[in-house]
Each structure stands twice: as C-alpha cells, then as structure tokens.
Design a protein around this motif. Structure first.
Motif, PDB file in Angstrom:
ATOM      1  N   PRO A 113      56.425  13.219 -30.232  1.00  0.00           N
ATOM      2  CA  PRO A 113      56.618  15.006 -30.304  1.00  0.00           C
ATOM      3  C   PRO A 113      58.163  15.588 -30.707  1.00  0.00           C
ATOM      4  O   PRO A 113      58.301  17.062 -31.546  1.00  0.00           O
ATOM      5  N   VAL A 114      58.441  14.308 -31.476  1.00  0.00           N
ATOM      6  CA  VAL A 114      60.278  14.918 -32.018  1.00  0.00           C
ATOM      7  C   VAL A 114      59.612  14.920 -33.817  1.00  0.00           C
ATOM      8  O   VAL A 114      59.738  15.543 -34.965  1.00  0.00           O
ATOM      9  N   LEU A 115      58.602  14.224 -34.395  1.00  0.00           N
ATOM     10  CA  LEU A 115      58.129  14.563 -35.395  1.00  0.00           C
ATOM     11  C   LEU A 115      57.435  15.447 -35.476  1.00  0.00           C
ATOM     12  O   LEU A 115      57.329  16.132 -36.812  1.00  0.00           O
ATOM     13  N   GLN A 116      56.470  16.045 -35.002  1.00  0.00           N
ATOM     14  CA  GLN A 116      55.562  16.830 -34.856  1.00  0.00           C
ATOM     15  C   GLN A 116      56.309  18.023 -34.602  1.00  0.00           C
ATOM     16  O   GLN A 116      55.745  19.103 -35.895  1.00  0.00           O
ATOM     17  N   ALA A 117      57.526  17.594 -34.551  1.00  0.00           N
ATOM     18  CA  ALA A 117      58.360  19.092 -34.269  1.00  0.00           C
ATOM     19  C   ALA A 117      58.902  19.611 -35.691  1.00  0.00           C
ATOM     20  O   ALA A 117      59.204  19.908 -36.496  1.00  0.00           O
ATOM     21  N   ALA A 118      59.712  18.452 -35.733  1.00  0.00           N
ATOM     22  CA  ALA A 118      59.889  17.792 -37.221  1.00  0.00           C
ATOM     23  C   ALA A 118      58.702  18.670 -38.515  1.00  0.00           C
ATOM     24  O   ALA A 118      58.928  19.222 -39.170  1.00  0.00           O
ATOM     25  N   LEU A 119      57.822  17.697 -38.516  1.00  0.00           N
ATOM     26  CA  LEU A 119      56.985  17.833 -39.747  1.00  0.00           C
ATOM     27  C   LEU A 119      55.917  19.682 -39.515  1.00  0.00           C
ATOM     28  O   LEU A 119      56.622  20.211 -40.468  1.00  0.00           O
ATOM     29  N   GLN A 120      56.399  20.489 -38.764  1.00  0.00           N
ATOM     30  CA  GLN A 120      55.842  21.600 -38.283  1.00  0.00           C
ATOM     31  C   GLN A 120      57.198  21.979 -38.363  1.00  0.00           C
ATOM     32  O   GLN A 120      56.971  23.553 -39.536  1.00  0.00           O
ATOM     33  N   ARG A 121      58.462  22.212 -38.751  1.00  0.00           N
ATOM     34  CA  ARG A 121      59.443  23.329 -39.096  1.00  0.00           C
ATOM     35  C   ARG A 121      59.550  22.955 -40.302  1.00  0.00           C
ATOM     36  O   ARG A 121      60.462  23.761 -41.359  1.00  0.00           O
ATOM     37  N   VAL A 122      59.242  22.029 -40.953  1.00  0.00           N
ATOM     38  CA  VAL A 122      59.287  21.915 -42.698  1.00  0.00           C
ATOM     39  C   VAL A 122      57.707  22.521 -42.978  1.00  0.00           C
ATOM     40  O   VAL A 122      58.013  21.752 -44.321  1.00  0.00           O
ATOM     41  N   GLU A 123      57.261  22.743 -42.757  1.00  0.00           N
ATOM     42  CA  GLU A 123      56.106  22.906 -42.755  1.00  0.00           C
ATOM     43  C   GLU A 123      55.247  22.502 -43.105  1.00  0.00           C
ATOM     44  O   GLU A 123      54.106  21.792 -44.569  1.00  0.00           O
ATOM     45  N   ALA A 124      55.281  21.048 -42.799  1.00  0.00           N
ATOM     46  CA  ALA A 124      54.453  19.653 -43.594  1.00  0.00           C
ATOM     47  C   ALA A 124      53.184  19.080 -42.817  1.00  0.00           C
ATOM     48  O   ALA A 124      52.701  18.255 -43.017  1.00  0.00           O
ATOM     49  N   LEU A 125      52.801  19.789 -41.375  1.00  0.00           N
ATOM     50  CA  LEU A 125      51.469  19.899 -40.852  1.00  0.00           C
ATOM     51  C   LEU A 125      50.050  20.505 -41.906  1.00  0.00           C
ATOM     52  O   LEU A 125      50.675  21.427 -42.152  1.00  0.00           O
ATOM     53  N   PRO A 126      48.907  19.804 -41.489  1.00  0.00           N
ATOM     54  CA  PRO A 126      47.659  20.092 -42.321  1.00  0.00           C
ATOM     55  C   PRO A 126      47.373  20.853 -41.845  1.00  0.00           C
ATOM     56  O   PRO A 126      47.736  21.673 -40.401  1.00  0.00           O
ATOM     57  N   SER A 127      46.510  22.225 -42.098  1.00  0.00           N
ATOM     58  CA  SER A 127      46.568  23.688 -41.230  1.00  0.00           C
ATOM     59  C   SER A 127      45.094  23.164 -40.797  1.00  0.00           C
ATOM     60  O   SER A 127      44.325  22.512 -41.941  1.00  0.00           O
ATOM     61  N   ARG A 128      44.521  23.966 -40.167  1.00  0.00           N
ATOM     62  CA  ARG A 128      43.779  23.711 -39.344  1.00  0.00           C
ATOM     63  C   ARG A 128      42.770  25.345 -39.504  1.00  0.00           C
ATOM     64  O   ARG A 128      43.222  25.779 -38.979  1.00  0.00           O
ATOM     65  N   ASN A 129      41.789  24.839 -39.856  1.00  0.00           N
ATOM     66  CA  ASN A 129      40.661  26.442 -40.988  1.00  0.00           C
ATOM     67  C   ASN A 129      39.333  25.787 -39.949  1.00  0.00           C
ATOM     68  O   ASN A 129      38.457  26.473 -40.578  1.00  0.00           O
ATOM     69  N   ALA A 130      38.987  25.066 -39.013  1.00  0.00           N
ATOM     70  CA  ALA A 130      37.337  25.243 -38.425  1.00  0.00           C
ATOM     71  C   ALA A 130      37.210  26.431 -37.783  1.00  0.00           C
ATOM     72  O   ALA A 130      37.693  27.377 -37.385  1.00  0.00           O
TER      73      ALA A 130
END
Length: 148
Positions: A113-130
């Motif tokens: 969850p720390v990595l998930q939060a860090a990726l979200q913070r730097v806006e590096a998570l893929p966007s999901r447009n389903a």
C-alpha cells in the motif's frame, strides 16, 4: 550496512547500473530517484500509525533498527519494485534480500500500500476508463458474452 561480499541485493549495488535497475524494476535510475521522495513520505505516514507487523503503533515512533534487512528507503523501494516486476515467491524474495520468508511477508504487506500511495502521489498510476456497453448498443451475439 552489509558486509563486503554479502550476496544480498541492495540498492547501492544496482544504483549506477541502468541495465540492472531496469531489469529488476522496470525503472531507470532517474525514474527510481524521482519516486524515492514520495515513497519515503508515504512510508513514514504509514509507520506513524502502524508497526511493521501491521499493529497499531502505541508508544514509540518508527526507527530503522541497526540490523534491518532493508536499512535504507531505497532498499525498501527496491524490495517492493522487484517483487512487483519479478513476481517472486516470498521465499525467493526473502533469500534475495537476506531475510526469512516470514519477514519478507511482513515487509511485502507493509510496502504494497505504501508503493500504491506513492505512485498515486506522483500521478504514475494508470488511468482506468472502463465503460460497460448498454444493451441497446450491442448486437445479440455481443450480449451473449456478458451473460452468465
């Protein structure tokens, strides 16, 4: 710090080798370095309220202990990124970083969850447009694919 000649994987061993870091994590040294501050902030936020075992923190603040298998924040980030890319079993992941499987399990549960939060913070998570198609927009043969 580890002793010279120790077989455990540490960030300092791969930090200046773009090919090694890329092969282990899918990140270049520049990308890895850019993620470290966000990961560090998210890690300390998580450690403010919980222990490494996932229990609520009651008295003492988090301090990395002297013989920690992941002594630096870069080692912690490398640990979780290697696991995410290589999909190693906990036994292999633990051996690679010099710890038992049970200890690797604790670190993985803490750092995911720390990595998930860090990726979200730097806006590096893929966007999901389903989008879910409406029945009126589908032919009957396509509708059959969505039925149980």
């Amino acid at each position: 710090m580890r002793e010279k000649g120790s077989p455990w994987l540490r960030y300092q061993d791969v930090a200046h080798s773009e090919t090694s870091l890329l092969a282990l994590t899918s990140l270049t040294p520049t990308e890895f370095g850019a993620l470290v501050p966000a990961f560090e902030a998210c890690f300390f936020e998580a450690m403010r309220t919980n222990t490494i075992d996932g229990l609520p923190r009651e008295n003492r603040r988090y301090v990395s202990y002297k013989n920690s298998p992941l002594p630096t924040i870069e080692d912690k980030l490398l640990f979780i990124l290697v696991h995410r890319k290589q999909n190693l079993t906990q036994e292999v992941q633990g051996r690679l970083f010099g710890m038992r499987q049970s200890v690797a399990n604790k670190w993985l549960h803490l750092l995911r969850p720390v990595l998930q939060a860090a990726l979200q913070r730097v806006e590096a998570l893929p966007s999901r447009n389903a989008t879910i198609p409406r029945d009126a927009d589908m032919a009957s043969s396509e509708r059959a694919l969505f039925l149980p």
